[in-house]
Enzyme design. Structure first.
Site, PDB file in Angstrom:
ATOM      1  N   THR A  40      43.058  42.587  78.733  1.00  0.00           N
ATOM      2  CA  THR A  40      44.236  43.455  78.640  1.00  0.00           C
ATOM      3  C   THR A  40      43.865  44.870  78.211  1.00  0.00           C
ATOM      4  OG1 THR A  40      45.475  41.498  77.948  1.00  0.00           O
ATOM      5  CG2 THR A  40      46.540  43.626  77.630  1.00  0.00           C
ATOM      6  N   HIS A 438      39.237  70.790  53.702  1.00  0.00           N
ATOM      7  CA  HIS A 438      40.439  71.586  53.967  1.00  0.00           C
ATOM      8  C   HIS A 438      40.235  72.369  55.266  1.00  0.00           C
ATOM      9  CE1 HIS A 438      43.848  74.223  53.379  1.00  0.00           C
ATOM     10  NE2 HIS A 438      43.041  75.254  53.626  1.00  0.00           N
TER      11      HIS A 438
HETATM   12  C1  LIG Z   1      50.559  48.166  77.067  1.00  0.00           C
HETATM   13  C2  LIG Z   1      49.645  47.715  75.972  1.00  0.00           C
HETATM   14  C3  LIG Z   1      49.077  48.649  75.129  1.00  0.00           C
HETATM   15  C4  LIG Z   1      48.231  48.229  74.108  1.00  0.00           C
HETATM   16  N1  LIG Z   1      47.696  49.164  73.292  1.00  0.00           N
HETATM   17  C5  LIG Z   1      46.875  48.793  72.292  1.00  0.00           C
HETATM   18  C6  LIG Z   1      46.281  49.766  71.434  1.00  0.00           C
HETATM   19  O1  LIG Z   1      46.484  50.965  71.580  1.00  0.00           O
HETATM   20  N2  LIG Z   1      45.437  49.315  70.465  1.00  0.00           N
HETATM   21  C7  LIG Z   1      45.168  47.989  70.277  1.00  0.00           C
HETATM   22  O2  LIG Z   1      44.404  47.645  69.377  1.00  0.00           O
HETATM   23  N3  LIG Z   1      45.725  47.043  71.080  1.00  0.00           N
HETATM   24  C8  LIG Z   1      46.567  47.414  72.073  1.00  0.00           C
HETATM   25  N4  LIG Z   1      47.107  46.461  72.899  1.00  0.00           N
HETATM   26  C9  LIG Z   1      46.787  45.032  72.647  1.00  0.00           C
HETATM   27  C10 LIG Z   1      45.396  44.689  73.197  1.00  0.00           C
HETATM   28  O3  LIG Z   1      45.302  45.046  74.553  1.00  0.00           O
HETATM   29  C11 LIG Z   1      45.065  43.209  73.001  1.00  0.00           C
HETATM   30  O4  LIG Z   1      45.370  42.852  71.694  1.00  0.00           O
HETATM   31  C12 LIG Z   1      43.570  43.006  73.280  1.00  0.00           C
HETATM   32  O5  LIG Z   1      43.341  43.157  74.656  1.00  0.00           O
HETATM   33  C13 LIG Z   1      42.967  41.735  72.736  1.00  0.00           C
HETATM   34  O6  LIG Z   1      43.196  40.687  73.555  1.00  0.00           O
HETATM   35  P1  LIG Z   1      42.308  39.369  73.659  1.00  0.00           P
HETATM   36  O7  LIG Z   1      40.864  39.586  73.431  1.00  0.00           O
HETATM   37  O8  LIG Z   1      42.976  38.386  72.818  1.00  0.00           O
HETATM   38  O9  LIG Z   1      42.530  38.966  75.172  1.00  0.00           O
HETATM   39  P2  LIG Z   1      42.840  39.828  76.471  1.00  0.00           P
HETATM   40  O10 LIG Z   1      42.288  41.198  76.378  1.00  0.00           O
HETATM   41  O11 LIG Z   1      44.286  39.681  76.785  1.00  0.00           O
HETATM   42  O12 LIG Z   1      41.975  39.048  77.531  1.00  0.00           O
HETATM   43  C14 LIG Z   1      42.175  37.711  77.853  1.00  0.00           C
HETATM   44  C15 LIG Z   1      41.490  37.429  79.167  1.00  0.00           C
HETATM   45  O13 LIG Z   1      41.543  36.036  79.438  1.00  0.00           O
HETATM   46  C16 LIG Z   1      41.757  35.838  80.814  1.00  0.00           C
HETATM   47  N5  LIG Z   1      42.316  34.500  80.993  1.00  0.00           N
HETATM   48  C17 LIG Z   1      43.520  34.043  80.559  1.00  0.00           C
HETATM   49  N6  LIG Z   1      43.651  32.744  80.849  1.00  0.00           N
HETATM   50  C18 LIG Z   1      42.523  32.369  81.489  1.00  0.00           C
HETATM   51  C19 LIG Z   1      42.077  31.135  82.045  1.00  0.00           C
HETATM   52  N7  LIG Z   1      42.804  30.023  81.956  1.00  0.00           N
HETATM   53  N8  LIG Z   1      40.871  31.118  82.652  1.00  0.00           N
HETATM   54  C20 LIG Z   1      40.113  32.240  82.716  1.00  0.00           C
HETATM   55  N9  LIG Z   1      40.486  33.412  82.201  1.00  0.00           N
HETATM   56  C21 LIG Z   1      41.668  33.482  81.585  1.00  0.00           C
HETATM   57  C22 LIG Z   1      42.697  36.965  81.182  1.00  0.00           C
HETATM   58  O14 LIG Z   1      42.639  37.235  82.571  1.00  0.00           O
HETATM   59  C23 LIG Z   1      42.161  38.118  80.349  1.00  0.00           C
HETATM   60  O15 LIG Z   1      41.211  38.885  81.050  1.00  0.00           O
HETATM   61  C24 LIG Z   1      47.942  46.843  73.942  1.00  0.00           C
HETATM   62  C25 LIG Z   1      48.495  45.905  74.812  1.00  0.00           C
HETATM   63  C26 LIG Z   1      49.341  46.325  75.812  1.00  0.00           C
HETATM   64  C27 LIG Z   1      49.920  45.301  76.732  1.00  0.00           C
END
Ligand SMILES: Cc1cc2nc3c(=O)[nH]c(=O)nc-3n(C[C@H](O)[C@H](O)[C@H](O)COP(=O)(O)OP(=O)(O)OC[C@H]3O[C@@H](n4cnc5c(N)ncnc54)[C@H](O)[C@@H]3O)c2cc1C
Length: 455
Positions: A40, A438
């Protein structure tokens, strides 16, 4: 069946780094990703949105340049195709960087496909069975779609699909006045759209203290964003001239050209076959983990957004650090040692760490509070951006800093003064004697601490 030393499901902000660290130690690892490396943050979250926020700020600065003695002749236009391309370029650079990184890593097999548990130790992907004694789940979350009347009859945007938009909405209605919705609301207003935010709760960003929520609403209203809080009856109807959004009894309905649904996120755990492995989730689908990120099944851990202990890139990355340190470095790292910090990227941003005032009061501690408006910060005055305020809360007995908020110019950076002090577990008294530079926003941290008063 192929055997590995470890399987990582999902290439978000924990999985790839953990896979790389395990491979560095000579382990054979399968990293399974169903869409894009980087998850994400890289592809639909932080990176593209903060790139878009930067474009929106450029438009805002250009529009307000006159006040700084800079004249811009002619109309300030927004080329949404270029705006979008810029965000995509930043995303692709990061994603391709990860692809090249893993291409050079012999011990990590990157497998593209949807992973599902077959049993405690077996994963099925692309019709092939993989097995390992250690399985790390890093599957992240996706936009939640609320069950609101008429939502099935309209086309709506989510935080993922709006990133691909290359035209300017006439009137964007944002459903959900929390972190993600507010960033898009201000961004699209600055691009030139009419924007309305519709929030079911009584305040915007309702996790924050009321004074912060109110200041956020003032900042957004001053830019011409309409805000409806307490919208208890949100319903949609398709019309020839757009989408009718009914907000609440007695309040006029809004006609939107586009609707963005930003009402939270749900974990990607419903299609993972967790029941076949016996992995327990809570009622909202988050995988239940202990202080070391272990699930109820031995040999299976859950990292990142899917465990419900963080919804940020840095919390997911910290989960990787905890898992790697415990597995590979003989350390004893725990989730409960983490002090939560985050930012809301409206402009000016909100930087936050630790407890809010309401949480500190509810904890029953004797507390001290100090606040200072940004109108009393030299840096903000010089930059002509004095909206917002800063606040710190300390424990009157232990003198530990319990939490802080900086809503104001560079608040997302300046908050790190508090983040670092809290992580060092130092008291506010030491910080009071720091000699800051500052003129900065951070230079007010010792002053703010000097003004702490018991409440
Ligand atoms: C619009 C938006 C803005 C954001 N802005 C910020 C910010 O400014 N700062 C910040 O700290 N956070 C921000 N976030 C949150 C941040 O993006 C997530 O917290 C971060 O990506 C951590 O996610 P993760 O590692 O848990 O998994 P993710 O990054 O969500 O990745 C999970 C991965 O698992 C894969 N997957 C899922 N199920 C399966 C499966 N069954 N088999 C194989 N692959 C699979 C998915 O395709 C994905 O690629 C934002 C989120 C959004 C939506």
């Amino acid at each position: 069946m192929r055997s590995f030393d470890a399987i990582v499901i999902g290439a978000g902000q924990s999985g790839p780094f953990l896979a790389a660290r395990m491979a560095e130690k000579g382990m054979k690892v399968a990293l399974i990703e169903r869409k894009y490396l980087g998850g994400t943050c890289v592809n639909a979250g932080c990176m593209p949105t903060k790139t878009l926020v930067a474009s929106a700020r450029a438009a805002y600065v250009a529009r307000n340049a006159g006040g700084y003695g800079v004249s811009i002749v002619g109309k300030i236009g927004i080329d949404m195709a270029v705006v979008r391309k810029r965000a995509l370029t930043v995303t692709l650079e990061a994603r391709n960087g990860l692809i090249s990184w893993f291409a050079g890593m012999d011990d990590v097999s990157v497998i593209y496909g949807h992973a599902r548990f077959e049993s405690e130790r077996t994963i099925m992907v692309n019709g092939e069975q993989l097995t390992a004694p250690r399985i790390y789940i890093n599957v992240g979350a996706r936009p939640a779609i609320p069950d609101m009347p008429g939502i099935g009859d309209i086309e709506f945007l989510t935080s993922t699909s709006i990133i691909a938009l290359d035209t300017l909405p006439r009137h964007l209605v944002v459903i959900g006045g929390s972190y993600i919705g507010l960033e898009f609301a201000q961004m699209y207003r600055r691009f030139g759209a009419d924007v309305t935010v519709v929030e079911r709760g009584p305040t915007l960003a309702s996790r924050e203290d009321d004074d912060i929520s109110d200041a956020i609403a003032d900042i957004l209203r001053a830019e011409g964003i309409a805000i409806h809080t307490g919208a208890h009856r949100i319903a949609f109807k398709k019309r020839a001239d757009g989408i009718e959004v009914a907000v609440a009894d007695g309040i006029a309905d809004i006609t939107a050209s586009h609707v963005l649904v930003a009402t939270g996120r749900v974990p990607n755990t419903d299609d993972l076959g967790l029941d076949r492995a016996g992995v327990a989730t809570d009622t909202r689908g988050y995988i239940i983990v202990d202080d070391k990120l272990a699930t109820n099944i031995e040999g299976i851990w859950a990292l990142g957004d899917c465990n419900g202990h963080g919804a940020f890139t840095h919390t997911s990355y910290n989960d990787f650090e905890i898992a790697a340190a415990n597995l590979l470095d003989g350390e004893d790292r725990k989730l409960s040692d983490r002090i939560l910090a985050y930012a809301l990227y409206i402009d000016p941003p909100l930087g936050r760490v630790g407890m809010s005032e309401k949480q500190a009061r509810a904890s029953g501690r004797e507390i001290m509070i100090s606040t200072r408006p940004m109108t009393k910060v030299g840096r903000a005055k010089e930059r002509g951006e004095t909206k917002g305020f800063m606040k710190v809360i300390a424990d009157a007995q232990t003198k530990q800093i319990l939490g802080a908020a900086i809503l104001g110019i560079e608040g997302d950076e300046a908050i790190h003064g508090f983040i670092d002090a809290m992580n060092a577990r130092t008291t506010y008294r030491e910080l009071k004697w720091a000699v800051p530079i500052h003129p900065t926003v951070s230079e007010l941290i010792p002053t703010l601490l000097g003004d702490l008063k018991k409440v």
